[in-house]
Write a protein that holds these residues in place. Structure first.
Motif, PDB file in Angstrom:
ATOM      1  N   GLY A  54     116.434 -89.784  37.727  1.00 46.62           N
ATOM      2  CA  GLY A  54     117.085 -88.488  37.536  1.00 46.62           C
ATOM      3  C   GLY A  54     118.534 -88.626  37.119  1.00 46.62           C
ATOM      4  O   GLY A  54     118.997 -87.936  36.203  1.00 46.62           O
ATOM      5  N   LEU A  55     119.278 -89.519  37.767  1.00 52.05           N
ATOM      6  CA  LEU A  55     120.681 -89.739  37.379  1.00 52.05           C
ATOM      7  C   LEU A  55     120.787 -90.302  35.964  1.00 52.05           C
ATOM      8  O   LEU A  55     121.661 -89.910  35.194  1.00 52.05           O
ATOM      9  CB  LEU A  55     121.361 -90.673  38.375  1.00 52.05           C
ATOM     10  N   TYR A  56     119.900 -91.227  35.620  1.00 54.18           N
ATOM     11  CA  TYR A  56     119.908 -91.798  34.273  1.00 54.18           C
ATOM     12  C   TYR A  56     119.665 -90.719  33.222  1.00 54.18           C
ATOM     13  O   TYR A  56     120.380 -90.637  32.226  1.00 54.18           O
ATOM     14  CB  TYR A  56     118.846 -92.897  34.171  1.00 54.18           C
ATOM     15  N   LEU A  57     118.663 -89.889  33.450  1.00 53.98           N
ATOM     16  CA  LEU A  57     118.372 -88.815  32.491  1.00 53.98           C
ATOM     17  C   LEU A  57     119.513 -87.812  32.409  1.00 53.98           C
ATOM     18  O   LEU A  57     119.854 -87.334  31.334  1.00 53.98           O
ATOM     19  CB  LEU A  57     117.062 -88.114  32.854  1.00 53.98           C
ATOM     20  N   TRP A  58     120.117 -87.500  33.548  1.00 55.63           N
ATOM     21  CA  TRP A  58     121.238 -86.557  33.545  1.00 55.63           C
ATOM     22  C   TRP A  58     122.393 -87.122  32.730  1.00 55.63           C
ATOM     23  O   TRP A  58     123.019 -86.404  31.955  1.00 55.63           O
ATOM     24  CB  TRP A  58     121.666 -86.278  34.981  1.00 55.63           C
ATOM     25  N   ARG A  60     122.178 -89.371  30.270  1.00 53.13           N
ATOM     26  CA  ARG A  60     121.807 -89.492  28.857  1.00 53.13           C
ATOM     27  C   ARG A  60     121.699 -88.143  28.151  1.00 53.13           C
ATOM     28  O   ARG A  60     121.953 -88.049  26.975  1.00 53.13           O
ATOM     29  CB  ARG A  60     120.468 -90.218  28.729  1.00 53.13           C
ATOM     30  N   LEU A  61     121.302 -87.110  28.888  1.00 47.65           N
ATOM     31  CA  LEU A  61     121.032 -85.834  28.252  1.00 47.65           C
ATOM     32  C   LEU A  61     122.213 -84.869  28.267  1.00 47.65           C
ATOM     33  O   LEU A  61     122.166 -83.856  27.594  1.00 47.65           O
ATOM     34  CB  LEU A  61     119.812 -85.171  28.906  1.00 47.65           C
ATOM     35  N   SER A  62     123.257 -85.167  29.028  1.00 46.54           N
ATOM     36  CA  SER A  62     124.402 -84.253  29.024  1.00 46.54           C
ATOM     37  C   SER A  62     125.130 -84.372  27.689  1.00 46.54           C
ATOM     38  O   SER A  62     125.249 -85.456  27.123  1.00 46.54           O
ATOM     39  CB  SER A  62     125.333 -84.539  30.198  1.00 46.54           C
ATOM     40  N   PRO A  63     125.624 -83.269  27.153  1.00 44.82           N
ATOM     41  CA  PRO A  63     126.176 -83.266  25.805  1.00 44.82           C
ATOM     42  C   PRO A  63     127.619 -83.773  25.739  1.00 44.82           C
ATOM     43  O   PRO A  63     128.326 -83.862  26.745  1.00 44.82           O
ATOM     44  CB  PRO A  63     126.113 -81.791  25.417  1.00 44.82           C
ATOM     45  N   VAL A  91     141.629 -87.122  19.855  1.00 45.49           N
ATOM     46  CA  VAL A  91     140.695 -86.282  20.599  1.00 45.49           C
ATOM     47  C   VAL A  91     140.121 -87.109  21.749  1.00 45.49           C
ATOM     48  O   VAL A  91     139.600 -88.201  21.533  1.00 45.49           O
ATOM     49  CB  VAL A  91     139.560 -85.772  19.683  1.00 45.49           C
ATOM     50  N   HIS A  92     140.244 -86.596  22.963  1.00 44.74           N
ATOM     51  CA  HIS A  92     139.698 -87.259  24.145  1.00 44.74           C
ATOM     52  C   HIS A  92     138.383 -86.574  24.516  1.00 44.74           C
ATOM     53  O   HIS A  92     138.327 -85.354  24.639  1.00 44.74           O
ATOM     54  CB  HIS A  92     140.690 -87.203  25.309  1.00 44.74           C
ATOM     55  N   THR A  93     137.320 -87.409  24.690  1.00 49.01           N
ATOM     56  CA  THR A  93     135.986 -86.889  24.997  1.00 49.01           C
ATOM     57  C   THR A  93     135.527 -87.354  26.370  1.00 49.01           C
ATOM     58  O   THR A  93     136.202 -88.155  27.014  1.00 49.01           O
ATOM     59  CB  THR A  93     134.958 -87.365  23.950  1.00 49.01           C
ATOM     60  N   ASN A  94     134.358 -86.882  26.762  1.00 48.56           N
ATOM     61  CA  ASN A  94     133.764 -87.308  28.033  1.00 48.56           C
ATOM     62  C   ASN A  94     132.951 -88.590  27.891  1.00 48.56           C
ATOM     63  O   ASN A  94     132.298 -89.023  28.824  1.00 48.56           O
ATOM     64  CB  ASN A  94     132.891 -86.192  28.614  1.00 48.56           C
ATOM     65  N   GLY A  95     132.967 -89.201  26.706  1.00 48.55           N
ATOM     66  CA  GLY A  95     132.274 -90.467  26.502  1.00 48.55           C
ATOM     67  C   GLY A  95     130.812 -90.350  26.136  1.00 48.55           C
ATOM     68  O   GLY A  95     130.112 -91.357  26.071  1.00 48.55           O
ATOM     69  N   LYS A  96     130.334 -89.153  25.881  1.00 43.21           N
ATOM     70  CA  LYS A  96     128.929 -88.962  25.504  1.00 43.21           C
ATOM     71  C   LYS A  96     128.785 -89.094  23.986  1.00 43.21           C
ATOM     72  O   LYS A  96     129.727 -88.916  23.239  1.00 43.21           O
ATOM     73  CB  LYS A  96     128.419 -87.593  25.946  1.00 43.21           C
ATOM     74  N   ARG A  97     127.566 -89.366  23.569  1.00 41.10           N
ATOM     75  CA  ARG A  97     127.267 -89.467  22.138  1.00 41.10           C
ATOM     76  C   ARG A  97     127.147 -88.068  21.547  1.00 41.10           C
ATOM     77  O   ARG A  97     126.649 -87.153  22.195  1.00 41.10           O
ATOM     78  CB  ARG A  97     125.960 -90.219  21.964  1.00 41.10           C
ATOM     79  N   GLY A  98     127.621 -87.899  20.305  1.00 42.17           N
ATOM     80  CA  GLY A  98     127.494 -86.610  19.646  1.00 42.17           C
ATOM     81  C   GLY A  98     128.285 -86.568  18.349  1.00 42.17           C
ATOM     82  O   GLY A  98     128.716 -87.596  17.822  1.00 42.17           O
ATOM     83  N   VAL A  99     128.487 -85.369  17.846  1.00 36.79           N
ATOM     84  CA  VAL A  99     129.183 -85.149  16.579  1.00 36.79           C
ATOM     85  C   VAL A  99     130.305 -84.150  16.803  1.00 36.79           C
ATOM     86  O   VAL A  99     130.119 -83.127  17.457  1.00 36.79           O
ATOM     87  CB  VAL A  99     128.201 -84.611  15.506  1.00 36.79           C
ATOM     88  N   ILE A 100     131.470 -84.466  16.245  1.00 33.80           N
ATOM     89  CA  ILE A 100     132.590 -83.531  16.242  1.00 33.80           C
ATOM     90  C   ILE A 100     132.670 -82.937  14.844  1.00 33.80           C
ATOM     91  O   ILE A 100     132.726 -83.668  13.852  1.00 33.80           O
ATOM     92  CB  ILE A 100     133.919 -84.229  16.595  1.00 33.80           C
ATOM     93  N   ARG A 101     132.659 -81.612  14.770  1.00 35.98           N
ATOM     94  CA  ARG A 101     132.860 -80.907  13.493  1.00 35.98           C
ATOM     95  C   ARG A 101     134.248 -80.300  13.541  1.00 35.98           C
ATOM     96  O   ARG A 101     134.586 -79.608  14.497  1.00 35.98           O
ATOM     97  CB  ARG A 101     131.801 -79.831  13.293  1.00 35.98           C
ATOM     98  N   TYR A 102     135.045 -80.559  12.488  1.00 37.05           N
ATOM     99  CA  TYR A 102     136.440 -80.122  12.501  1.00 37.05           C
ATOM    100  C   TYR A 102     136.923 -79.843  11.078  1.00 37.05           C
ATOM    101  O   TYR A 102     136.284 -80.207  10.094  1.00 37.05           O
ATOM    102  CB  TYR A 102     137.324 -81.204  13.150  1.00 37.05           C
ATOM    103  N   GLN A 103     138.085 -79.192  11.011  1.00 36.06           N
ATOM    104  CA  GLN A 103     138.738 -78.988   9.726  1.00 36.06           C
ATOM    105  C   GLN A 103     140.245 -78.982   9.948  1.00 36.06           C
ATOM    106  O   GLN A 103     140.726 -78.708  11.040  1.00 36.06           O
ATOM    107  CB  GLN A 103     138.271 -77.704   9.035  1.00 36.06           C
TER     108      GLN A 103
END
Length: 167
Positions: A54-58, A60-63, A91-103
């Motif tokens: 459960g902790l592993y999935l939480w 991995r799945l948090s954005p 930009v400082h993030t929470n360390g999760k994988r994802g995409v930043i869209r910016y202009q």
């Protein structure tokens, strides 16, 4: 012919029930202590495994989330003429994988195109760079603002100064 020897058939005719034998009550033996211990350890191991999964999935799945953003000019133009200045958004993030869209918004031009930056898992700092070219004689102070659209809207900006003395 006797009544109980008669043959009956067809719908609605009840079938005589045979008496069921009485089984002797089984003597209940207590479970050995080692079986109870194995059962308890098995239950605890299963619970621990479920918590870990459960902790592993939480995790991995948090954005991806943006914690903060700042904009700065690491090497200002100074008194140089015809120069390209790097405007850097940190930009400082929470360390999760994802995409930043910016202009980027520049005070001397229409808004820039929406760009994307891939963020890898474990990457807590992302640098977004705007290259801004100044030319000509004169002095100006402009503003550069980064507008992060996703994962959550946030803006940060700074002033950019250019001074080119007469040649």
């Amino acid at each position: 012919m006797r009544a109980h020897d008669q043959m009956r058939f067809g719908p609605g005719v009840p079938v005589p029930t045979a008496a069921t034998p009485d089984w002797p009550a089984a003597a209940k033996r207590p479970r050995p202590w080692w079986r109870r211990l194995v059962s308890l350890l098995s239950s605890l191991l299963t619970l621990a495994l479920l918590v870990v999964v459960g902790l592993y999935l939480w995790q991995r799945l948090s954005p991806l989330a943006i914690e903060s953003a700042t904009v700065a000019v690491p090497r200002p133009a100074g008194n140089r003429c015809d120069v390209t200045v790097d405007v850097v958004a940190t930009v400082h993030t929470n360390g999760k994988r994802g995409v930043i869209r910016y202009q980027w918004f520049r005070s001397d031009a229409p808004p820039g195109a929406i760009l994307t930056e891939q963020v890898g898992r474990g990457q807590r700092t992302v640098l977004l760079i705007l290259k801004w070219t100044f030319s000509g004689v004169g002095t100006t102070t402009e503003t550069a603002t980064v507008n992060i659209v996703e994962p959550a809207p946030i803006q940060a900006g700074t002033r950019v100064a250019y001074r080119c003395p007469r040649g």
